[in-house]
Enzyme design. Structure first.
Site, PDB file in Angstrom:
ATOM      1  N   HIS A  82      57.818  60.057   8.362  1.00  0.00           N
ATOM      2  CA  HIS A  82      58.677  58.874   8.419  1.00  0.00           C
ATOM      3  C   HIS A  82      59.651  58.909   7.244  1.00  0.00           C
ATOM      4  O   HIS A  82      60.838  58.676   7.417  1.00  0.00           O
ATOM      5  CB  HIS A  82      57.817  57.610   8.412  1.00  0.00           C
ATOM      6  CG  HIS A  82      58.566  56.372   8.749  1.00  0.00           C
ATOM      7  ND1 HIS A  82      59.294  56.226   9.912  1.00  0.00           N
ATOM      8  CD2 HIS A  82      58.725  55.202   8.067  1.00  0.00           C
ATOM      9  CE1 HIS A  82      59.853  55.030   9.941  1.00  0.00           C
ATOM     10  NE2 HIS A  82      59.530  54.386   8.831  1.00  0.00           N
ATOM     11  N   LYS A 108      65.422  61.917   7.644  1.00  0.00           N
ATOM     12  CA  LYS A 108      66.187  60.750   7.207  1.00  0.00           C
ATOM     13  C   LYS A 108      67.005  61.064   5.961  1.00  0.00           C
ATOM     14  O   LYS A 108      67.975  60.373   5.653  1.00  0.00           O
ATOM     15  CB  LYS A 108      65.250  59.573   6.952  1.00  0.00           C
ATOM     16  CG  LYS A 108      64.624  58.982   8.212  1.00  0.00           C
ATOM     17  CD  LYS A 108      63.771  57.770   7.878  1.00  0.00           C
ATOM     18  CE  LYS A 108      63.160  57.148   9.141  1.00  0.00           C
ATOM     19  NZ  LYS A 108      62.092  57.987   9.728  1.00  0.00           N
TER      20      LYS A 108
END
Length: 246
Positions: free
Chosen positions: A142, A174
């Site tokens: 994540h 990310k």
């Protein structure tokens, strides 16, 4: 929230397994670059304030991380029962073998400090896939770049993978695309499929200074050739929601 598209893909897979349908179209899209969205995340101290060096602002798992940068995007998938896909001559990119979901209900904005929701989601995904930690060749984390998320996710990976945690490469895309919130899981699944196809796993950009609480192999700053058999995509969200796909 940030596990919406991961859950959509996992639930679609379950529906096909249970013979409710042969084909599902699923994924996620998100567009939140708007003053209201910025204000909410900023008031939560979730956004990076490295405004003088925006390209280096997202620093997942780095000792100098200070928050995420909002991203936008979308990814959609045709999830299909195998014989149905073969029957129409589909170009099969990969197989979803495991799905796990959990809710730690710790706090509206924070995950449990011990990562209990993420631990359960990853364990359930591995169990669902019939795999062991040593079978996973890459973890797409994540990895938001916030202090709490990266620390807790590292703790969770160590709990699930034990000694193998230091051997499996982990990276956060990310760091290059920003945090597409409700669409991030679908976008990261696309990255995982491309890694399976190409034998290359993406790096964690801007990872320069390892921190004492984030000490795994985060594939710093440069892509790496890895012949992947099985990959795990991990996501967590406000409200204590966690989900993982193998």
């Amino acid at each position: 929230a940030c596990v919406s598209s991961t859950q959509a893909i996992g639930e679609a897979t379950q529906m096909i397994r249970q013979n409710e349908t042969d084909v599902m179209l699923c994924g996620g899209a998100h567009s939140t670059i708007h003053p209201f969205g910025f204000t909410g995340f900023q008031r939560l101290s979730a956004l990076s304030t490295r405004n003088d060096d925006p390209q280096a602002a997202v620093r997942p798992f780095d000792a100098d991380r200070d928050g995420f940068v909002i991203g936008e995007g979308s990814a959609m998938f045709v999830i299909e029962e195998l014989t149905h896909a073969l029957g129409r001559g589909a170009d099969i990119l990969g197989e979803i073998t495991g799905y796990g979901s959990a809710q730690d209900a710790f706090r509206v904005t924070d995950v449990h400090p011990g990562g209990r929701g993420s631990v359960r989601a990853m364990q359930r995904a591995l169990q669902d896939a019939g795999l062991h930690p040593e079978d996973i060749d890459y973890i797409n984390a994540h990895g938001t770049g916030t202090d709490l998320n990266d620390k807790v996710e590292t703790i969770a990976i160590k709990q699930v993978f034990e000694a193998q945690a230091y051997k499996v490469p982990v990276s956060s895309t990310k760091s290059m695309m920003g945090h597409a919130t409700t669409a991030c899981g679908a976008i990261e699944l696309a990255v995982c499929l491309l890694s399976l196809e190409s034998g290359v796993i993406p790096p964690t950009m801007n990872h320069e200074t390892p921190g004492p609480e984030c000490d795994l192999d985060y594939v710093p700053r440069q892509a790496r050739e890895v012949a992947c058999r099985h990959v795990l995509s991990n996501n967590a969200a406000f409200g204590g929601q966690s989900a993982a796909l193998v």
